[in-house]
Write a protein that holds these residues in place. Structure first.
Motif, PDB file in Angstrom:
ATOM      1  N   UNK A 254       0.874  -1.443  -0.081  1.00 63.86           N
ATOM      2  CA  UNK A 254      -0.148   0.086  -0.161  1.00 63.86           C
ATOM      3  C   UNK A 254       0.766   1.324   0.019  1.00 63.86           C
ATOM      4  N   UNK A 255       0.274   2.122  -0.887  1.00 66.88           N
ATOM      5  CA  UNK A 255       1.614   3.260  -1.151  1.00 66.88           C
ATOM      6  C   UNK A 255       0.833   4.594  -0.521  1.00 66.88           C
ATOM      7  N   UNK A 256       1.592   5.182   0.299  1.00 64.59           N
ATOM      8  CA  UNK A 256       1.049   6.498   1.058  1.00 64.59           C
ATOM      9  C   UNK A 256       2.125   7.458   0.897  1.00 64.59           C
ATOM     10  N   UNK A 257       2.308   8.357   1.856  1.00 64.57           N
ATOM     11  CA  UNK A 257       3.348   9.259   1.835  1.00 64.57           C
ATOM     12  C   UNK A 257       3.285  10.446   2.812  1.00 64.57           C
ATOM     13  N   UNK A 258       4.497  10.812   3.394  1.00 65.40           N
ATOM     14  CA  UNK A 258       4.458  11.874   4.469  1.00 65.40           C
ATOM     15  C   UNK A 258       4.538  11.325   5.805  1.00 65.40           C
ATOM     16  N   UNK A 259       4.707  12.285   6.693  1.00 69.11           N
ATOM     17  CA  UNK A 259       4.865  12.007   8.103  1.00 69.11           C
ATOM     18  C   UNK A 259       4.321  12.998   8.741  1.00 69.11           C
ATOM     19  N   UNK A 260       4.208  12.946  10.146  1.00 69.06           N
ATOM     20  CA  UNK A 260       3.767  14.095  11.119  1.00 69.06           C
ATOM     21  C   UNK A 260       4.469  15.627  10.798  1.00 69.06           C
ATOM     22  N   UNK A 261       5.763  15.490  10.229  1.00 69.36           N
ATOM     23  CA  UNK A 261       6.490  16.552   9.853  1.00 69.36           C
ATOM     24  C   UNK A 261       6.058  17.241   8.564  1.00 69.36           C
ATOM     25  N   UNK A 262       5.393  16.364   7.594  1.00 68.94           N
ATOM     26  CA  UNK A 262       4.796  16.734   6.404  1.00 68.94           C
ATOM     27  C   UNK A 262       3.634  15.957   5.971  1.00 68.94           C
ATOM     28  N   UNK A 263       2.599  16.085   6.786  1.00 73.70           N
ATOM     29  CA  UNK A 263       1.599  15.199   6.456  1.00 73.70           C
ATOM     30  C   UNK A 263       0.988  15.083   5.269  1.00 73.70           C
ATOM     31  N   UNK A 264       1.474  14.905   4.079  1.00 73.17           N
ATOM     32  CA  UNK A 264       1.104  14.809   2.699  1.00 73.17           C
ATOM     33  C   UNK A 264      -0.077  13.764   2.486  1.00 73.17           C
ATOM     34  N   UNK A 265       0.137  12.554   3.475  1.00 75.03           N
ATOM     35  CA  UNK A 265      -0.972  11.421   3.114  1.00 75.03           C
ATOM     36  C   UNK A 265      -2.509  11.730   3.291  1.00 75.03           C
ATOM     37  N   UNK A 266      -2.833  12.953   4.086  1.00 76.19           N
ATOM     38  CA  UNK A 266      -4.150  13.389   4.315  1.00 76.19           C
ATOM     39  C   UNK A 266      -4.218  14.696   3.238  1.00 76.19           C
ATOM     40  N   UNK A 267      -3.527  14.845   2.452  1.00 83.99           N
ATOM     41  CA  UNK A 267      -3.677  16.027   1.377  1.00 83.99           C
ATOM     42  C   UNK A 267      -2.977  17.146   1.734  1.00 83.99           C
ATOM     43  N   UNK A 268      -2.329  17.388   2.800  1.00 74.71           N
ATOM     44  CA  UNK A 268      -1.620  18.697   3.414  1.00 74.71           C
ATOM     45  C   UNK A 268      -0.582  18.992   2.378  1.00 74.71           C
TER      46      UNK A 268
END
Ligand SMILES: Cc1cc2nc3c(=O)[nH]c(=O)nc-3n(C[C@H](O)[C@H](O)[C@H](O)COP(=O)(O)O)c2cc1C
Length: 408
Positions: A254-268
């Motif tokens: 499953x591919x996602x991306x980002x971390x708390x430092x840059x939360x791209x997973x929720x579109x930020x």
């Protein structure tokens, strides 16, 4: 002609799903004070099973009660959890649903006040913009690394015994495994650090331990396409790790991306043009497809039936990973099949008050409340105002809500 979304899937390894809907993990916060599953949690999964999703991944379940990501995480450490897991599995696998338990260790992404100390590959704090919310981590020792690996295997074995039909290793979003993968967070000089071979060793050993404990059993990995941080885990490294995971026999990536430092997973911080065509990480999946021939799921941003169908038809992905829309419409696969809706419109969760919007974890409180309502057998509230949701959460959990910077 039937939509590709409802086509069965069988992999070379024999992993099956009745359709292409894949529920991405959403931490439920519905465990009791002993971190055991509750009736609300069972009911929530029963709803998702009835709603028609092929593969449902649970919210992250912790492998060690000393290392929690959130206060009400389920923890699976030993056989005491078994009777509860059996009920969860029974209710969540109705309607021919695959139910996979996501296993996680948060490493340093455990907010202050939840645990007494945090460990990480190296004693490096999170980015200064959020570090005040988290304890300064201690470097994990080789003995502790071996213990965490064993714990992942033990929890997976219990999941299988209880009737879950698969597991997922959370290797994304900046948690312990993702910290090991990242050159920004892993400065170790021993066998667990250095080049990508050393940095991915922890993930590989976790996978091998789970495989040896569970035998023939679907094992998935959720991994970042990239961390989107300076000197972080890159796309090139992600492709290399995916190739190794395929050789090892991982059943689905499953591919996602980002971390708390840059939360791209929720579109930020995701570009508007990328959001508009849905599926934040689909371009990466297209690249990855050239290097691996394993089942893939892309998660993040899917909102419309046509968006989902075109991602599947382009062969970039085998599954559409959907999280937030399923917190509002637990029966989304059915609704789309019967053409009762064509897309899910989710307004950004904002109060309009800058001071609050920049500090409070509004998405988390808002979506968690919807999950809780489903678990309690109530209707969801798609139009529930963010400010009211926040106030309710503060009344219930106190001002600690502001410390829950979790954005997974
Ligand atoms: C409330 C909430 C909890 C989440 N918890 C997890 C989690 O436990 N594990 C995980 O891998 N991702 C977690 N995520 C991320 C989702 O799985 C998914 O990657 C992200 O929401 C993007 O998909 P979407 O646009 O379909 O929501 C969470 C997201 C939300 C909104």
């Amino acid at each position: 002609m039937e939509s590709i979304l409802y086509k069965e899937f069988t992999s070379k390894n024999g992993m099956k799903s009745k359709n292409r809907f894949f529920k991405g993990a959403m931490s439920e916060g519905l465990a009791d004070k002993n971190h055991l599953p509750t009736e609300s949690l069972y009911r929530l999964y029963e709803k998702w099973a009835e709603g028609g999703t092929g593969i449902v991944v649970t919210g992250n379940v912790m492998v060690d009660r000393r290392a929690l990501g959130e206060p009400k995480n389920v923890v699976v450490e030993d056989e005491k959890a078994l009777p509860y897991l059996e009920k969860w599995a029974e209710r969540g696998t109705g309607n021919n649903t695959e139910l996979w338990m996501q296993l996680n260790h948060p490493g340093k992404q455990s907010p202050k006040g939840i645990v007494s100390e945090t460990v990480a590959p190296s004693a490096i704090p999170l980015h200064k913009s959020i570090s005040r919310f988290f304890p300064h981590p201690r470097e994990i020792t080789p003995t502790e690394i071996a213990d965490v690996i064993k714990r992942f295997g033990q929890s997976a074995k219990l999941a299988k015994t209880a009737g879950f039909t698969g597991v997922q290793i959370h290797g994304a979003h900046g948690y312990l495994i993702s910290q090991f993968l990242s050159p920004r967070h892993n400065h170790r000089q021993d066998e667990w650090g250095g080049d990508i071979h050393g940095r991915m060793k922890f993930l590989m050993e976790v996978y091998r331990e789970i495989r040896s404990q569970t035998g023939s059993f679907p094992i998935s990995v959720k991994m970042n396409s990239a961390d989107f941080m300076k000197a972080g885990f890159s796309e090139e490294e992600a492709i290399f790790v995916a190739e190794q995971l395929e050789k090892e026999g991982v059943d689905l990536l499953e591919i996602s991306g980002g971390t708390y430092e840059n939360p791209q997973m929720t579109g930020k911080n995701v570009k508007e043009s990328t959001k508009a065509r849905e599926a934040y990480f689909i371009d990466f999946a297209r690249k990855l497809r050239k290097s691996v021939d394993m089942p893939l799921c892309v998660t993040g941003g899917f909102r419309s039936k046509t968006g989902m169908e075109s991602a599947l038809e382009s062969h970039a992905t085998d599954f559409v990973g959907v999280a937030r829309p399923l917190a509002v419409y637990p029966n989304l696969p059915q609704l789309l099949k019967e053409n009762r809706i064509q897309e899910v419109q989710l307004a950004p969760i904002k109060t309009g008050l800058n001071w609050i919007d920049s500090r409070a974890p509004l998405e988390i409180t808002w979506y968690s409340q919807q999950l809780e309502r489903i678990g309690e057998g109530k209707e969801v509230r798609p139009n529930h105002p963010a400010l009211v949701s926040l106030l309710q959460s503060v009344l219930k959990n106190g001002k600690d809500v502001f410390q829950m910077k979790r954005v997974k």
